[in-house]
Write a protein that holds these residues in place. Structure first.
Motif, PDB file in Angstrom:
ATOM      1  N   VAL A  66      31.539 -15.200   0.248  1.00  0.00           N
ATOM      2  CA  VAL A  66      30.825 -14.423  -0.781  1.00  0.00           C
ATOM      3  C   VAL A  66      30.520 -15.322  -1.981  1.00  0.00           C
ATOM      4  N   ILE A 111      36.025 -14.206  -7.103  1.00  0.00           N
ATOM      5  CA  ILE A 111      35.803 -13.342  -5.939  1.00  0.00           C
ATOM      6  C   ILE A 111      37.087 -13.230  -5.120  1.00  0.00           C
ATOM      7  N   PHE A 113      39.326 -10.390  -2.202  1.00  0.00           N
ATOM      8  CA  PHE A 113      39.426  -9.136  -1.457  1.00  0.00           C
ATOM      9  C   PHE A 113      40.855  -8.650  -1.602  1.00  0.00           C
ATOM     10  N   VAL A 124      36.044  -0.857  -4.059  1.00  0.00           N
ATOM     11  CA  VAL A 124      35.757  -2.065  -4.832  1.00  0.00           C
ATOM     12  C   VAL A 124      36.245  -1.871  -6.264  1.00  0.00           C
ATOM     13  N   THR A 126      36.744  -3.978 -10.220  1.00  0.00           N
ATOM     14  CA  THR A 126      36.445  -5.158 -11.036  1.00  0.00           C
ATOM     15  C   THR A 126      37.406  -5.204 -12.212  1.00  0.00           C
ATOM     16  N   LEU A 144      27.561  -3.029  -7.673  1.00  0.00           N
ATOM     17  CA  LEU A 144      28.230  -2.925  -6.374  1.00  0.00           C
ATOM     18  C   LEU A 144      28.232  -1.483  -5.871  1.00  0.00           C
ATOM     19  N   SER A 150      29.617   2.959  -0.767  1.00  0.00           N
ATOM     20  CA  SER A 150      30.662   2.198  -1.455  1.00  0.00           C
ATOM     21  C   SER A 150      31.598   3.147  -2.199  1.00  0.00           C
ATOM     22  N   VAL A 173      36.439  -9.830  -9.227  1.00  0.00           N
ATOM     23  CA  VAL A 173      35.973  -8.736  -8.378  1.00  0.00           C
ATOM     24  C   VAL A 173      36.825  -8.674  -7.117  1.00  0.00           C
ATOM     25  N   CYS A 175      36.543  -7.213  -3.727  1.00  0.00           N
ATOM     26  CA  CYS A 175      35.382  -6.720  -2.979  1.00  0.00           C
ATOM     27  C   CYS A 175      35.725  -5.735  -1.854  1.00  0.00           C
ATOM     28  N   ARG A 193      28.636  -9.166   3.409  1.00  0.00           N
ATOM     29  CA  ARG A 193      29.021 -10.151   2.384  1.00  0.00           C
ATOM     30  C   ARG A 193      27.793 -10.637   1.620  1.00  0.00           C
ATOM     31  N   LEU A 196      27.119  -7.950  -0.900  1.00  0.00           N
ATOM     32  CA  LEU A 196      28.054  -8.056  -2.028  1.00  0.00           C
ATOM     33  C   LEU A 196      27.596  -9.141  -3.001  1.00  0.00           C
ATOM     34  N   ILE A 200      26.296  -8.712  -6.981  1.00  0.00           N
ATOM     35  CA  ILE A 200      27.001  -9.405  -8.076  1.00  0.00           C
ATOM     36  C   ILE A 200      26.023 -10.325  -8.809  1.00  0.00           C
TER      37      ILE A 200
END
Ligand code: ZN
Length: 243
Positions: A66, A111, A113, A124, A126, A144, A150, A173, A175, A193, A196, A200
């Motif tokens: 990503v 970035i 996960f 998701v 942030t 996002l 989402s 973030v 993700c 990805r 994503l 962003i």
């Protein structure tokens, strides 16, 4: 103390828990409207795989992918970029902070996960630390959330070292949860990805240059229309092994 802080921050990353902090933020320069450089930070790497893999690839791999996609999109939008890592290598958090703060007129985007013991947890999120980072965090989360289906995990403050020690606006973030079946299978899909990274990038470019300036890649635009098809589901075909 530094080693203890490192351990705590590492634990915080793994558990996605923000520890309480008495450290106040000083010297953060609000470059949100002026920045010409984006420091793109792919979480983890090398011996540090990041979130435990259940349904998706290791966090370090999908975060790097990503980040690389984001890097390309930002360059295509005439922004300079610096990546803290561009391969599967381990980088100390302090070194990431040093790269981050070496830039004169920059913002920082990390970035990651996520992972949870509760496999139903998904979505998701942030994170930010300084007030100067709030608009950027909010903008990225909002973009996002334009990805169909989402789940909004919200915008939160966190004490992560790369955020706390940043002297520029800095966000992290998460993700999606690799511990969740659906989020994990999406993370395994390179088209997701790409989406994503596109959202962003759009948020970053709009933060700097205003709305309507960003041009999504054809692929991301196509993915968007596919996901909005009435057939339901994610609209994204399972994909293997783009790494
Ligand atoms: Zn992570």
């Amino acid at each position: 103390m530094p080693s203890q802080v490192t351990r705590l921050v590492t634990i915080a990353f793994v558990a996605s828990l923000a520890a309480c902090s008495t450290v106040t933020t000083t010297g953060v320069k609000n470059t949100t409207k002026t920045f010409n450089t984006v420091v793109v930070d792919a979480g983890h790497g090398g011996k540090d795989s990041g979130a435990y893999r259940r349904y998706g690839p290791p966090e370090k791999m999908v975060a790097l992918d990503v980040a690389q996609r984001l890097n390309r999109k930002l360059r295509e939008s005439q922004l300079k970029t610096v990546m803290t890592r561009d391969s599967d290598v381990f980088i100390e958090l302090n070194n990431r902070v040093a790269i981050e703060n070496a830039q004169k007129n920059a913002i920082f985007v990390s970035i990651h996960f996520n992972d949870s013991r509760r496999r139903v947890v998904h979505g998701v999120e942030t994170y930010y630390h300084s007030g100067a980072s709030f608009d950027l965090a909010n903008g990225i989360q909002a973009k996002l959330m334009t990805i169909p289906h989402s789940k909004n995990g919200g915008v939160h403050t966190a004490n992560f070292r790369v955020l706390r020690l940043a002297t520029c606006p800095a966000v992290l973030v998460e993700c999606g949860y690799l511990s969740n079946r659906n989020d994990g299978s999406q993370a395994r899909d390179w088209e997701y990805r790409e989406l994503l990274a596109d959202r962003i990038a759009e948020a970053i470019v709009e933060q700097r240059f205003g709305s309507g300036v960003y041009h999504a890649s054809a692929l991301a635009a196509q993915s968007q229309s596919q996901t909005e098809s009435p057939s339901g589901g994610t609209g994204l075909a399972p994909s293997t092994g783009h790494r």
